[in-house]
Design a protein around this motif. Structure first.
Motif, PDB file in Angstrom:
ATOM      1  N   GLN A   1       0.823  -1.208   0.000  1.00 22.64           N
ATOM      2  CA  GLN A   1       0.000   0.000   0.000  1.00 22.64           C
ATOM      3  C   GLN A   1       0.858   1.258   0.000  1.00 22.64           C
ATOM      4  O   GLN A   1       0.568   2.226  -0.708  1.00 22.64           O
ATOM      5  CB  GLN A   1      -0.938   0.002   1.202  1.00 22.64           C
ATOM      6  CG  GLN A   1      -2.069  -0.993   1.077  1.00 22.64           C
ATOM      7  CD  GLN A   1      -2.956  -1.028   2.306  1.00 22.64           C
ATOM      8  OE1 GLN A   1      -3.002  -0.078   3.082  1.00 22.64           O
ATOM      9  NE2 GLN A   1      -3.673  -2.124   2.505  1.00 22.64           N
ATOM     10  N   GLN A   2       1.935   1.232   0.792  1.00 25.93           N
ATOM     11  CA  GLN A   2       2.860   2.365   0.813  1.00 25.93           C
ATOM     12  C   GLN A   2       3.491   2.578  -0.561  1.00 25.93           C
ATOM     13  O   GLN A   2       3.626   3.720  -1.013  1.00 25.93           O
ATOM     14  CB  GLN A   2       3.969   2.142   1.847  1.00 25.93           C
ATOM     15  CG  GLN A   2       3.522   2.242   3.271  1.00 25.93           C
ATOM     16  CD  GLN A   2       4.646   1.937   4.253  1.00 25.93           C
ATOM     17  OE1 GLN A   2       5.829   2.052   3.913  1.00 25.93           O
ATOM     18  NE2 GLN A   2       4.309   1.507   5.439  1.00 25.93           N
ATOM     19  N   LEU A   3       3.863   1.487  -1.212  1.00 30.19           N
ATOM     20  CA  LEU A   3       4.475   1.576  -2.529  1.00 30.19           C
ATOM     21  C   LEU A   3       3.493   2.179  -3.527  1.00 30.19           C
ATOM     22  O   LEU A   3       3.860   3.056  -4.318  1.00 30.19           O
ATOM     23  CB  LEU A   3       4.927   0.190  -2.990  1.00 30.19           C
ATOM     24  CG  LEU A   3       5.591   0.120  -4.372  1.00 30.19           C
ATOM     25  CD1 LEU A   3       6.846   0.976  -4.414  1.00 30.19           C
ATOM     26  CD2 LEU A   3       5.910  -1.323  -4.728  1.00 30.19           C
ATOM     27  N   THR A   4       2.255   1.736  -3.483  1.00 29.75           N
ATOM     28  CA  THR A   4       1.227   2.258  -4.383  1.00 29.75           C
ATOM     29  C   THR A   4       1.063   3.763  -4.180  1.00 29.75           C
ATOM     30  O   THR A   4       0.960   4.519  -5.141  1.00 29.75           O
ATOM     31  CB  THR A   4      -0.117   1.525  -4.154  1.00 29.75           C
ATOM     32  OG1 THR A   4       0.081   0.142  -4.426  1.00 29.75           O
ATOM     33  CG2 THR A   4      -1.197   2.072  -5.061  1.00 29.75           C
ATOM     34  N   GLU A   5       1.050   4.187  -2.925  1.00 29.24           N
ATOM     35  CA  GLU A   5       0.926   5.613  -2.614  1.00 29.24           C
ATOM     36  C   GLU A   5       2.109   6.404  -3.146  1.00 29.24           C
ATOM     37  O   GLU A   5       1.940   7.482  -3.723  1.00 29.24           O
ATOM     38  CB  GLU A   5       0.785   5.824  -1.103  1.00 29.24           C
ATOM     39  CG  GLU A   5      -0.557   5.394  -0.543  1.00 29.24           C
ATOM     40  CD  GLU A   5      -0.600   5.498   0.966  1.00 29.24           C
ATOM     41  OE1 GLU A   5       0.254   6.201   1.566  1.00 29.24           O
ATOM     42  OE2 GLU A   5      -1.489   4.859   1.558  1.00 29.24           O
ATOM     43  N   LEU A   6       3.320   5.881  -2.937  1.00 30.37           N
ATOM     44  CA  LEU A   6       4.521   6.576  -3.416  1.00 30.37           C
ATOM     45  C   LEU A   6       4.573   6.653  -4.937  1.00 30.37           C
ATOM     46  O   LEU A   6       4.975   7.674  -5.495  1.00 30.37           O
ATOM     47  CB  LEU A   6       5.784   5.895  -2.897  1.00 30.37           C
ATOM     48  CG  LEU A   6       6.219   6.212  -1.484  1.00 30.37           C
ATOM     49  CD1 LEU A   6       7.448   5.391  -1.106  1.00 30.37           C
ATOM     50  CD2 LEU A   6       6.524   7.687  -1.308  1.00 30.37           C
ATOM     51  N   GLU A   7       4.191   5.579  -5.587  1.00 26.97           N
ATOM     52  CA  GLU A   7       4.230   5.559  -7.050  1.00 26.97           C
ATOM     53  C   GLU A   7       3.149   6.462  -7.651  1.00 26.97           C
ATOM     54  O   GLU A   7       3.315   6.938  -8.766  1.00 26.97           O
ATOM     55  CB  GLU A   7       4.071   4.121  -7.568  1.00 26.97           C
ATOM     56  CG  GLU A   7       5.288   3.274  -7.319  1.00 26.97           C
ATOM     57  CD  GLU A   7       5.137   1.852  -7.788  1.00 26.97           C
ATOM     58  OE1 GLU A   7       6.166   1.244  -8.158  1.00 26.97           O
ATOM     59  OE2 GLU A   7       4.007   1.317  -7.795  1.00 26.97           O
ATOM     60  N   GLY A   8       2.092   6.706  -6.888  1.00 28.58           N
ATOM     61  CA  GLY A   8       1.010   7.540  -7.377  1.00 28.58           C
ATOM     62  C   GLY A   8       1.316   9.030  -7.306  1.00 28.58           C
ATOM     63  O   GLY A   8       0.655   9.842  -7.924  1.00 28.58           O
ATOM     64  N   LYS A   9       2.339   9.380  -6.571  1.00 31.57           N
ATOM     65  CA  LYS A   9       2.678  10.815  -6.398  1.00 31.57           C
ATOM     66  C   LYS A   9       3.439  11.337  -7.586  1.00 31.57           C
ATOM     67  O   LYS A   9       4.134  10.717  -8.282  1.00 31.57           O
ATOM     68  CB  LYS A   9       3.503  11.010  -5.125  1.00 31.57           C
ATOM     69  CG  LYS A   9       2.675  10.789  -3.883  1.00 31.57           C
ATOM     70  CD  LYS A   9       3.511  11.042  -2.657  1.00 31.57           C
ATOM     71  CE  LYS A   9       2.674  10.846  -1.397  1.00 31.57           C
ATOM     72  NZ  LYS A   9       3.420  11.035  -0.196  1.00 31.57           N
TER      73      LYS A   9
END
Length: 65
Positions: free
Chosen positions: A57-65
């Protein structure tokens, strides 16, 4: 934590999670032998997968920025 660090951590945890899943499977197949270990192994397996989900989930958030 950077995206690359997260990916590395996820990869490491994925490997450990796969092993824990196999250990749980092997233990379940051998029931009722070693049934006393079942809750500990299941709890540890659950925790690894919970951590893995959190990191993804953290990775998804970071990649979405």
């Amino acid at each position: 934590m950077t995206i690359e660090e997260l990916k590395t951590q996820i990869k490491r945890l994925n490997s450990k999670a796969g092993q824990m899943k196999m250990d749980l499977h092997d233990l379940a197949e051998g029931l009722p032998t070693d049934y006393k270990q079942l809750m500990d192994v299941a709890a540890a397996t659950y925790e690894i997968y919970r951590q893995l989900d959190e990191l993804k989930q953290q990775l998804t958030e970071l990649e979405g920025k």
